[in-house]
Design an enzyme around this catalytic site. Structure first.
Site, PDB file in Angstrom:
ATOM      1  N   ASP A 222     -33.366  66.783 -41.498  1.00 65.60           N
ATOM      2  CA  ASP A 222     -32.975  67.412 -42.821  1.00 65.60           C
ATOM      3  C   ASP A 222     -32.984  69.001 -42.450  1.00 65.60           C
ATOM      4  O   ASP A 222     -33.884  69.214 -41.707  1.00 65.60           O
ATOM      5  CB  ASP A 222     -33.833  67.254 -43.853  1.00 65.60           C
ATOM      6  CG  ASP A 222     -33.441  68.052 -45.080  1.00 65.60           C
ATOM      7  OD1 ASP A 222     -32.670  67.271 -45.901  1.00 65.60           O
ATOM      8  OD2 ASP A 222     -33.797  69.081 -45.209  1.00 65.60           O
TER       9      ASP A 222
ATOM     10  N   GLU B 170     -32.753  73.166 -43.804  1.00 64.64           N
ATOM     11  CA  GLU B 170     -32.309  74.303 -44.864  1.00 64.64           C
ATOM     12  C   GLU B 170     -31.665  75.293 -44.090  1.00 64.64           C
ATOM     13  O   GLU B 170     -31.601  75.727 -42.952  1.00 64.64           O
ATOM     14  CB  GLU B 170     -33.776  74.758 -45.312  1.00 64.64           C
ATOM     15  CG  GLU B 170     -34.510  73.685 -45.921  1.00 64.64           C
ATOM     16  CD  GLU B 170     -33.937  73.064 -47.228  1.00 64.64           C
ATOM     17  OE1 GLU B 170     -33.305  73.430 -47.952  1.00 64.64           O
ATOM     18  OE2 GLU B 170     -34.396  71.830 -47.436  1.00 64.64           O
TER      19      GLU B 170
ATOM     20  N   HIS C  47     -37.265  70.556 -51.186  1.00 60.81           N
ATOM     21  CA  HIS C  47     -36.278  71.385 -50.498  1.00 60.81           C
ATOM     22  C   HIS C  47     -36.807  71.988 -49.474  1.00 60.81           C
ATOM     23  O   HIS C  47     -36.372  73.118 -48.891  1.00 60.81           O
ATOM     24  CB  HIS C  47     -35.814  72.423 -51.631  1.00 60.81           C
ATOM     25  CG  HIS C  47     -35.148  71.940 -52.714  1.00 60.81           C
ATOM     26  ND1 HIS C  47     -33.627  71.456 -52.600  1.00 60.81           N
ATOM     27  CD2 HIS C  47     -35.188  71.981 -53.945  1.00 60.81           C
ATOM     28  CE1 HIS C  47     -33.231  71.266 -53.618  1.00 60.81           C
ATOM     29  NE2 HIS C  47     -33.984  71.382 -54.428  1.00 60.81           N
TER      30      HIS C  47
ATOM     31  N   ASP D  57     -38.099  66.492 -46.982  1.00 61.72           N
ATOM     32  CA  ASP D  57     -37.096  65.884 -47.302  1.00 61.72           C
ATOM     33  C   ASP D  57     -36.803  64.855 -46.168  1.00 61.72           C
ATOM     34  O   ASP D  57     -36.132  63.778 -46.509  1.00 61.72           O
ATOM     35  CB  ASP D  57     -35.919  67.031 -47.364  1.00 61.72           C
ATOM     36  CG  ASP D  57     -35.782  67.825 -48.670  1.00 61.72           C
ATOM     37  OD1 ASP D  57     -37.054  67.513 -49.622  1.00 61.72           O
ATOM     38  OD2 ASP D  57     -35.114  68.574 -48.965  1.00 61.72           O
TER      39      ASP D  57
END
Length: 573
Positions: free
Chosen positions: A28, A30, A172, A177
């Site tokens: 994952d 960001e 988040h 995540d």
């Protein structure tokens, strides 16, 4: 005679790779935005799993080398200070690639995998690292196949994690995540038994095999022409099931009966299809508009968008002594300022809250007049309303607020922008991110619809417009009247331009003026026309009315309208 055929026992490799023997790396990211190459990675989290057991984790913040937008900080909690001492992505990539071992048969897993792999591939390309192109499993796609919509309201990561009872909930943040995605993946694997799937190859082909109904209906595409236009799938009674458009009708219709069509609702529709009606269109714009009109007219059950434009909601400043903001479904010719249409009642309410926060408009629904008073509510006591209901605020004083609301809705929203951005800044400084996000969403909803209304209103005021855009065979041309596409065609290279334009204008639909920002066409149709006219290479041929938008209008705040959409993490969760 004896059977002399040779029987050969298959090997395990012929059967595929058992899922229990696969190594999965669940990743994952960001980022600072949605587009690889433009936005940058701010955090990577990954979990390595084999046989249902976690065998390793990888997590690091990444210095993106650019400023982190405020709305990303609101969403993820990752601040500029947090990444200041973090390594750059070129230093992080070698460690991540070594951990993931993607060139050694490892399977890469992500929720909305196209997003994560897009950023990883872009980073590898930029800094000269080889991208090994591993097998990929997208838990969004898998969930859509295994978990129907009657069990979950959507297939976001947070929804699925709650559905499967995953202890690690998404936050988040990348590692959290990724851990949540591990739980979702295992929950999905438990459902594979009913499909007889226990190998990686079967898993990856789960969404690829066409259904028997798809194979049996392929002949319906045989008589469809290879031309641009609109197609209508119909059932045994001739009722429309689905309407679509394409530059090549035959190719597009055929794709519904192949392995390439994986949408659950379309596979559900195929057994009901008994016919396909093609409608050839002269231009792509005509096809777009015809599709929208047919969907609104016939309301096919398998189309999700544009089926009920009559249910659109608007935000109106009422015409009365003490105007108020009202959410309505009908646009009347009473001169009252109105913005819309909104995508939903919720978005309309967010926009109304933005105006209420910036301006002390009354929020009660009763009709008031200087002679008809009523007790003041609590809003008056906390300074959110001047209390015209009990006579404390005169009509002249209240008019200043209603005129400010009219100005914000139709011309200049700067007062609303400054008030709400100041509130967002204060809440962010106090680390009250959830509250700040609420004001962010309100401001974005209002600005988005105000800009939309101003653009549509400007086009709707033009009685007659002719535009042209170069095409492969000549010039595509369209006639637009009061925002409605009245005619279109292609001017061939050998034709007389003046004569063709005169003929196109003479045969175009007659359109009379109307009221509101979208008087004679759906908002979606007018936006199609605007995109076409504003596309590179398009030219105005005839225009009989000035085409202007307010110089200080909502369009100049375009960057703020994507605050609640810009982060892909928001959609993934």
């Amino acid at each position: 005679m004896a059977d002399q055929r040779t029987h050969i026992q298959g090997t395990l490799s012929d059967l595929g790779t058992p899922l229990a023997q696969c190594t999965f790396v669940i990743v994952d990211l960001e980022t600072t935005g949605a587009r690889p190459g433009e936005a940058r990675i701010t955090e990577i989290g990954a979990v390595k799993v084999r046989g249902g057991e976690v065998i390793g984790e990888f997590s690091t913040l990444v210095d993106p080398g650019v400023a982190i937008p405020p709305f990303i900080t609101l969403l993820t909690g990752i601040t500029q200070a947090m990444v200041a001492a973090a390594p750059r992505i070129e230093a992080v990539l070698p460690g991540f690639l070594e951990f993931a071992a993607l060139d050694q048969g490892t399977v890469l897993v992500a929720h909305n995998a196209a997003f994560d792999t897009g950023f990883l591939k872009a980073a590898c390309t930029e800094y000269g690292y080889h991208w090994p192109a591993p097998p990929i499993v997208d838990t969004v796609a898998l969930a859509r196949r295994l978990v129907p919509r009657d069990e979950v309201k959507n297939h976001k990561l947070g929804t699925l994690a709650g559905f499967f009872g995953v202890p690690d909930q998404p936050t988040h943040r990348a590692l959290d995540d990724a851990r949540a995605t591990v739980g979702v993946l295992h929950g999905l694997f438990e459902r594979l038994g009913s499909f007889g799937i226990d190998t990686l190859e079967e898993l990856r082909g789960l969404r690829s095999a066409p259904t028997p109904a798809q194979r049996n209906k392929r002949h319906l595409a045989d008589d469809v022409p290879e031309a641009p236009g609109v197609y209508v799938f119909t059932d045994a009674k001739g009722d429309a099931l689905y309407v679509g458009k394409s530059a090549n009708l035959r190719k597009r219709v055929r794709s519904y009966f192949t392995a390439g069509e994986t949408r659950g609702r379309i596979r559900e529709m195929i057994p009901l299809v008994e016919g396909v009606t093609p409608i050839v269109c002269g231009t792509g714009l005509e096809a777009e508009v015809r599709e929208l009109r047919l969907i609104a007219e016939r309301k096919p059950p398998y189309n999700r968008r544009s089926r009920n434009p009559e249910r659109s909601v608007w935000l109106k400043l009422t015409r009365e002594t003490f105007p108020r903001l009202s959410i309505v479904r009908t646009v009347r010719d009473d001169g009252a300022p109105i913005v819309g249409p909104f995508r939903s009642s919720r978005e309309a309410e967010l926009a109304r809250q933005a105006l209420h926060h910036a301006l002390p408009l009354r929020q009660c629904t009763q009709r008031l007049s200087p002679k008809k008073t009523a007790p003041a509510c609590v809003l008056a006591e906390i300074g959110k309303c001047g209390a015209p209901c009990d006579g404390r605020e005169s009509p002249d004083d209240y008019t200043k607020h209603s005129e400010a609301a009219r100005e914000a809705m139709t011309r200049d929203p700067s007062q609303v922008v400054s008030t709400l951005t100041e509130q967002i800044t204060e809440l962010s400084a106090e680390l009250r991110y959830e509250e700040a996000a609420l004001y962010r969403d309100r401001l974005a909803a209002f600005l988005r619809v105000a800009a939309r209304t101003q653009r549509l209103s400007a086009l709707a005021e033009i009685p007659h417009l002719v535009a042209a855009r170069r095409a492969d065979t000549g010039w595509e041309m369209c006639v637009v009247r009061y925002g409605r596409l009245a005619g279109s065609g292609v001017l061939r290279q050998e034709a007389d331009p003046d004569a063709y334009v005169r003929a196109l204008v003479a045969t175009a639909e007659t359109v009379l003026p109307g009221t509101g920002p979208t008087p004679r066409a759906q908002a979606a149709e007018m936006e199609c026309v605007l995109r076409w006219i504003e596309s590179p290479g398009a030219r105005l041929v005839e225009l009989d009315h000035p085409w202007t938008c307010p110089i200080s209008g909502a369009e100049r705040y375009r960057g703020l309208t994507d605050w609640d959409r810009a982060s892909p993490s928001a959609t993934r969760m």
